[in-house]
Design a protein around this motif. Structure first.
Motif, short mmCIF file in Angstrom:
data_model
loop_
_atom_site.label_atom_id
_atom_site.label_comp_id
_atom_site.label_asym_id
_atom_site.label_seq_id
_atom_site.Cartn_x
_atom_site.Cartn_y
_atom_site.Cartn_z
N LEU A 35 0.83 -1.21 0.00
CA LEU A 35 0.00 0.00 0.00
C LEU A 35 0.87 1.26 0.00
N THR A 40 -3.33 3.63 -3.12
CA THR A 40 -4.64 3.05 -2.85
C THR A 40 -4.86 1.87 -3.77
N ARG A 42 -7.59 -1.65 -4.55
CA ARG A 42 -8.78 -2.43 -4.28
C ARG A 42 -8.35 -3.79 -3.76
N SER A 72 -6.86 2.38 6.12
CA SER A 72 -8.26 2.82 6.04
C SER A 72 -8.95 2.10 4.89
N ARG A 73 -10.22 1.90 5.08
CA ARG A 73 -11.06 1.17 4.12
C ARG A 73 -12.18 2.09 3.69
N LYS A 74 -12.32 2.26 2.38
CA LYS A 74 -13.38 3.12 1.86
C LYS A 74 -14.28 2.29 0.96
N GLU A 84 -11.77 0.19 -1.36
CA GLU A 84 -10.38 0.58 -1.54
C GLU A 84 -9.68 0.69 -0.20
N TYR A 85 -8.41 0.33 -0.21
CA TYR A 85 -7.59 0.38 1.00
C TYR A 85 -6.41 1.30 0.78
N THR A 86 -6.06 2.04 1.82
CA THR A 86 -4.92 2.94 1.76
C THR A 86 -4.32 3.05 3.16
N THR A 88 -3.21 4.91 6.44
CA THR A 88 -3.59 6.12 7.17
C THR A 88 -2.31 6.94 7.41
#
Length: 122
Positions: A35, A40, A42, A72-74, A84-86, A88
């Motif tokens: 990451l 970001t 998926r 973080s998960r959106k 999507e994950y990124t 923090t």
């Protein structure tokens, strides 16, 4: 000197043990590095980038990293749902120490493997 070592005595209260316990699994550091390099991703992109991780293990590890505030998960409300994950901001502060450790491992792996071989042949 002994007084300084007291901070490692309390198993539950020791931040070093706590963090290393979470990051010491097989996948967390790889997810953080991936990451960190990609920004970001998926779920499937992350899975393909890591390779041999199962979907269940990726899900569990991402949930743990999210619970610790490192990832973080959106969720995007669409069909099918897109997630999507990124990293923090706290996760990003962990990236440089992990990359330093990763570089150290790459540089020292031949020596470590040779030492292991020598140890086993004693």
């Amino acid at each position: 000197m002994e007084n300084n070592l007291e901070k490692y005595k309390n198993t539950e209260g020791c931040p070093v043990r706590n963090v290393l316990d979470r990051l010491g699994d097989k996948w967390s550091i790889l997810i953080i590095i991936t990451l960190g390099e990609a920004g970001t991703l998926r779920f499937n992109q992350l899975s393909h980038s890591i390779g041999d991780i199962s979907q269940k293990m990726l899900t569990v590890t991402l949930k743990n990293l999210e619970a610790d505030g490192l990832v973080s998960r959106k969720i995007f409300p669409q069909v099918p749902p897109r997630v999507e994950y990124t990293l923090t901001p706290v996760g990003e502060t962990l990236l440089n120490p992990i990359l330093t450790l990763s570089e150290w491992a790459l540089n020292n792996m031949p020596s470590i493997l040779a030492s292991r071989k020598q140890y086993l042949n004693q």
